[in-house]
Design a protein around this motif. Structure first.
Motif, PDB file in Angstrom:
ATOM      1  N   LEU A 193      -3.043  -7.901   3.624  1.00 26.45           N
ATOM      2  CA  LEU A 193      -3.943  -7.723   2.795  1.00 26.45           C
ATOM      3  C   LEU A 193      -5.286  -6.757   3.585  1.00 26.45           C
ATOM      4  O   LEU A 193      -5.877  -5.933   2.803  1.00 26.45           O
ATOM      5  N   ARG A 196      -6.398  -3.690   4.625  1.00 21.81           N
ATOM      6  CA  ARG A 196      -5.700  -2.696   4.060  1.00 21.81           C
ATOM      7  C   ARG A 196      -6.314  -2.229   2.746  1.00 21.81           C
ATOM      8  O   ARG A 196      -6.237  -1.378   1.931  1.00 21.81           O
ATOM      9  N   GLY A 199      -9.033   0.424   1.927  1.00 28.15           N
ATOM     10  CA  GLY A 199      -7.842   1.980   2.348  1.00 28.15           C
ATOM     11  C   GLY A 199      -8.036   2.250   0.225  1.00 28.15           C
ATOM     12  O   GLY A 199      -7.102   3.216   0.246  1.00 28.15           O
ATOM     13  N   LEU A 252      -0.442  -2.866  -3.205  1.00 26.61           N
ATOM     14  CA  LEU A 252      -0.829  -2.620  -2.212  1.00 26.61           C
ATOM     15  C   LEU A 252       0.238  -3.667  -1.100  1.00 26.61           C
ATOM     16  O   LEU A 252       0.877  -3.501   0.230  1.00 26.61           O
ATOM     17  N   TYR A 253       0.487  -4.568  -0.828  1.00 26.40           N
ATOM     18  CA  TYR A 253       1.342  -5.732  -0.576  1.00 26.40           C
ATOM     19  C   TYR A 253       2.991  -4.919  -0.407  1.00 26.40           C
ATOM     20  O   TYR A 253       3.726  -5.654   0.709  1.00 26.40           O
ATOM     21  N   THR A 255       3.633  -2.182  -0.537  1.00 25.06           N
ATOM     22  CA  THR A 255       3.398  -0.436   0.065  1.00 25.06           C
ATOM     23  C   THR A 255       3.713  -1.245   2.309  1.00 25.06           C
ATOM     24  O   THR A 255       4.193  -0.652   2.647  1.00 25.06           O
ATOM     25  N   VAL A 256       3.267  -2.427   2.104  1.00 30.13           N
ATOM     26  CA  VAL A 256       3.445  -2.929   3.401  1.00 30.13           C
ATOM     27  C   VAL A 256       4.488  -3.174   4.370  1.00 30.13           C
ATOM     28  O   VAL A 256       6.059  -3.371   3.481  1.00 30.13           O
TER      29      VAL A 256
END
Length: 261
Positions: A193, A196, A199, A252-253, A255-256
């Motif tokens: 995280l 990222r 971003g 966001l996590y 999308t990893v």
């Protein structure tokens, strides 16, 4: 897909013999924990780097990442694509190489409700290593659960926050996520995280966080292999939940990318 009634355990790719498996008696070792879905996990390179680095530090020799992957795949088999996996490393006395233990348990979901933490005056020794023998960590964690909390919050002198018993913790001050800079384990989810967040317009930095300052933050959340979860209470302090930044970090996590083991 096979459902596991009991943990599946292998040592160096095979079921353990009685002589091979005194793991509850082993203190000098380390491990990593991951969630596996469809035979994949997030941050595989970080897990392998963690295992190799800790093996070099503790035992003076590296650990072959491809061999670790082989052991994980073998333990999962063809019938368990989704699981909670732990990889333990220790060096049996008299052996000329480290042993790799893989345990496979049912998959663990991300907590759906805000978490509660009980602060304790304790910090893990050699906190940068995810090491075995964490009696204090387990003791305070279980004590917190008995008192109605989800986990312990580990703090140093003057109430300076380090980490939770099983997770990293982030504090949003309205502009940045502040990760405590006390000695702690930099978890894989945190490592994924942290670089990222900028971003998506959320700054991220390290800095001191004290218990006395907790209520001044707009949001608090924890990260570990289970994902990202809001923190709604620390001791008797009620914290705001439902903040956009926690939801954004969780999205966001998600999308990893997943890495094939």
């Amino acid at each position: 897909m096979r459902l596991l009634a009991q943990p599946r355990i292998e040592v160096n790719g095979r079921p353990p013999s009685a002589e091979q498996f005194p793991l509850p008696l082993v203190n000098h070792g380390h491990f990593t924990a991951m969630q596996v879905r469809g035979g994949k996990t997030r941050g595989l390179d970080l897990h392998l780097a963690r295992l190799d680095g800790a093996t070099r530090e503790l035992f003076g020799d590296g650990l072959d990442g491809d061999q670790v992957r082989d052991h994980i795949r073998h333990a999962l088999g063809d019938d368990t694509p989704d699981a909670s996996v732990r990889v333990y490393v220790y060096w049996p006395e008299g052996d000329d190489a480290a042993s790799v233990v893989v345990t496979v348990r049912p998959p663990a979901p991300t907590p759906k409700s805000p978490q509660s933490l009980r602060s304790v005056g304790y910090q893990r020794p050699a906190a940068h290593i995810k090491h075995l023998g964490g009696f204090g960590q387990a003791y305070y964690g279980r004590q917190a659960v008995r008192e109605g909390f989800d986990d312990a919050l580990l703090t140093g002198h003057g109430g300076v926050i380090a980490e939770s018993g099983i997770a990293n913790i982030g504090f949003f001050d309205g502009t940045s996520v502040v990760w405590p800079d006390e000695p702690s384990l930099h978890g894989i989810t945190m490592q994924l995280l942290e670089p990222r967040l900028p971003g998506i317009g959320i700054e991220s930095r390290r800095g001191p966080v004290r218990l006395a300052d907790v209520t001044g933050f707009e949001a608090v959340f924890i990260t570990n292999s289970h994902g990202v979860a809001a923190v709604g209470r620390i001791d008797d302090m009620t914290l705001p939940t439902g903040h956009d930044v926690v939801e954004a970090a969780a999205r966001l996590y998600e999308t990893v990318p997943w890495d094939v083991i």
